[in-house]
Design an enzyme around this catalytic site. Structure first.
Site, mmCIF file in Angstrom:
data_model
loop_
_atom_site.group_PDB
_atom_site.id
_atom_site.type_symbol
_atom_site.label_atom_id
_atom_site.label_comp_id
_atom_site.label_asym_id
_atom_site.label_seq_id
_atom_site.Cartn_x
_atom_site.Cartn_y
_atom_site.Cartn_z
ATOM 1 C CG HIS A 82 -2.116 0.896 1.002
ATOM 2 N ND1 HIS A 82 -3.252 0.477 0.353
ATOM 3 C CD2 HIS A 82 -2.330 2.184 1.317
ATOM 4 C CE1 HIS A 82 -4.121 1.471 0.302
ATOM 5 N NE2 HIS A 82 -3.589 2.530 0.872
ATOM 6 C CG ASP A 161 -10.580 3.483 4.614
ATOM 7 O OD1 ASP A 161 -10.211 4.577 5.086
ATOM 8 O OD2 ASP A 161 -10.167 3.054 3.526
ATOM 9 N NE ARG A 168 -8.346 10.856 6.376
ATOM 10 C CZ ARG A 168 -7.507 9.984 5.818
ATOM 11 N NH1 ARG A 168 -7.905 8.781 5.474
ATOM 12 N NH2 ARG A 168 -6.271 10.316 5.591
ATOM 13 C CB SER A 183 -7.266 5.422 6.044
ATOM 14 O OG SER A 183 -7.449 5.168 4.690
ATOM 15 C CE LYS A 187 -7.396 1.547 1.902
ATOM 16 N NZ LYS A 187 -7.693 2.864 2.416
HETATM 17 N N1 URA Z 1 -4.077 5.728 1.341
HETATM 18 C C1 URA Z 1 -5.145 5.336 2.078
HETATM 19 O O1 URA Z 1 -5.709 4.277 1.854
HETATM 20 N N2 URA Z 1 -5.578 6.137 3.057
HETATM 21 C C2 URA Z 1 -4.990 7.314 3.354
HETATM 22 O O2 URA Z 1 -5.429 7.975 4.273
HETATM 23 C C3 URA Z 1 -3.884 7.725 2.582
HETATM 24 C C4 URA Z 1 -3.449 6.908 1.573
#
Ligand code: URA
Length: 446
Positions: A82, A161, A168, A183, A187
């Site tokens: 990620h 999320d 956000r 966040s 996930k």
């Molecule tokens: N990627 C995400 O999934 N969430 C964030 O807050 C920033 C980058």
């Protein structure tokens, strides 16, 4: 409990208990706490931050807002990556099929565009038919069948999320270490992985603009991951100019298609191979990170990564024909060139400004429910270190919005700084961070 009390407590810098956080999130998801109260709470967190315990509670509550997938019946070490977000950051689209082609299963839950940055989901959905909203059963079946799956947060997986991310995005509360950690990690911990590789971006186009903040974010993400029993490791990588040449959803998919078919976009592929090396190594298919990088390169060279990408598109309902023949994609109504007013060398490119310019062109959202234009965006023709002559094209932009054309060209032009002296392009991989701390990055793996 009273939401106003909780907002005020955080506003004054107080510590929020797990029960208070749960009350706030349950109420928000059920509809008894309105968007404006959650937005006020997010802004309080933005300014007053959260300590590690609060961040962990936040992650846990967000994670358990939905189901946690169990992929233990699928053989192999499941590894995902990620990114904390950047401009032109299309790495996942190349990386996921490439690593899967090396034999490491990659289950991936991604997000949409956030702030000035693009999101993997919007990019995937620019491929006609590509379905990112799979059910849990479909998600598990795809990873079992082809070794890679790419979806978004759903009402089943990480629903908190899904809601918070969109809020956000439009309330100026993105650049916050606890909110980014909650966040990303909610996930990632929901998707059934055994290990996680993080790409923590730093620089002008990143949410963490300084090296110090990026390192703090990296340490927080890694600590949350390790505490949940997942092997977690990260690279701090450069985001002082857009990654690769394309900014905008379909434009980025197109660049990925070229790379998967063997084109070399040096900064993009350096980061992709480094992350691939880490994933293949962590996934147990290489004896070192260097070997992981070599295997990743080989998977692209042999066409296996490209084949896996086509399998993924087909399996998730996308038009394979369109990725095989990207020239058939409809083009934007307006195409404009931005030329250099002077000669010299490109010394910097303001990726933050280009990210926002991309949104103005239609590549991102300014409101939660705004439609994006998949083919809108910018293709850079010059990057940092390139020599440029007066009148030469710096970038080309694409849009269907006639009303933005006049403001876009000057914004792109002023994003470029051109100097007389030769400039060295930025180093892409700044360092590696794991549970033991920060380390230099000297791995090559040609
Ligand atoms: N990627 C995400 O999934 N969430 C964030 O807050 C920033 C980058």
């Amino acid at each position: 409990m009273n939401p106003i009390e909780i907002i005020r407590k955080k506003r004054q810098g107080g510590k929020i208990s797990k029960e208070e956080l749960r009350f706030l999130f349950d109420g928000y998801l059920r509809g008894s706490i309105p968007e404006y109260q959650m937005a006020a709470f997010l802004m309080a967190v933005y300014f007053q931050k959260m300590d590690f315990e609060e961040t962990n509670h936040l992650t846990e509550i967000m994670l358990h807002s939905g189901k946690v997938v169990d992929l233990s019946s699928i053989p192999g070490i499941k590894v995902d990556k990620h990114s904390t977000g950047g401009v032109g950051d299309k790495v996942s689209l190349i990386l996921a099929p490439m690593v899967a082609a090396c034999g490491v299963p990659v289950p991936m839950i991604s997000g949409r565009g956030l702030g000035h940055t693009g999101g993997t989901l919007d990019k995937l959905e620019s491929i006609p038919g590509f379905n990112t909203r799979l059910t849990l059963e479909e998600y598990t079946a795809v990873i079992r069948d082809i070794g890679v799956v790419m979806i978004g947060q759903t009402s089943e997986i990480a629903p908190a999320d899904k809601r918070l991310y969109a809020l956000r995005d439009v309330t100026g509360t993105v650049e916050s270490i606890p909110l980014i950690s909650g966040s990303i990690m909610s996930k990632k911990l929901a998707e059934g992985i055994d290990a996680l590789v993080l790409d923590i971006k730093t620089g002008r186009g990143a949410f963490m603009q300084t090296e110090r903040d990026a390192e703090q974010l990296a340490r927080t993400l890694i600590a949350v991951g390790v505490r949940s029993g997942k092997k977690t490791i990260g690279l701090i990588t450069d985001m002082n100019q857009p990654l690769g040449y394309a900014i905008g959803n379909w434009l980025e998919v197109r660049e990925c298609i070229d790379c998967l078919r063997g084109a070399d976009v040096p900064d993009l592929m350096e980061v992709t191979y480094a992350l691939g090396g880490l994933m293949v190594y962590t996934g147990g298919k290489a004896s070192s990170i260097g070997e992981g990088i070599r295997l990743s390169r080989q998977a692209v060279k042999d066409g296996l990564a490209w084949k896996k990408f086509c399998d993924l598109v087909r399996r998730q309902g996308g038009m394979v024909d369109m990725v095989e023949h990207p020239e058939r994609y409809p083009s934007s109504r307006y195409v404009g060139e931005v030329r250099s007013p002077t000669s010299g060398y490109v010394s910097s490119i303001d990726s933050l400004e280009l990210g926002f310019t991309g949104i103005a062109l239609g590549a991102g959202r300014m409101k939660v429910d705004e439609e994006i234009e998949p083919k809108a965006g910018i293709v850079l023709k010059k990057k940092i270190g390139d020599k440029v002559r007066s009148g030469e094209v710096l970038a080309v932009f694409y849009t269907d919005r006639e009303n933005v054309i006049h403001q876009v060209a000057p914004r792109i032009e002023s994003s470029y700084v051109i100097r007389k002296n030769r400039v060295v392009p930025p180093r892409m991989i700044h360092s590696m961070v794991d549970a033991r701390g920060r380390h230099g990055w000297r791995v090559k793996g040609k």
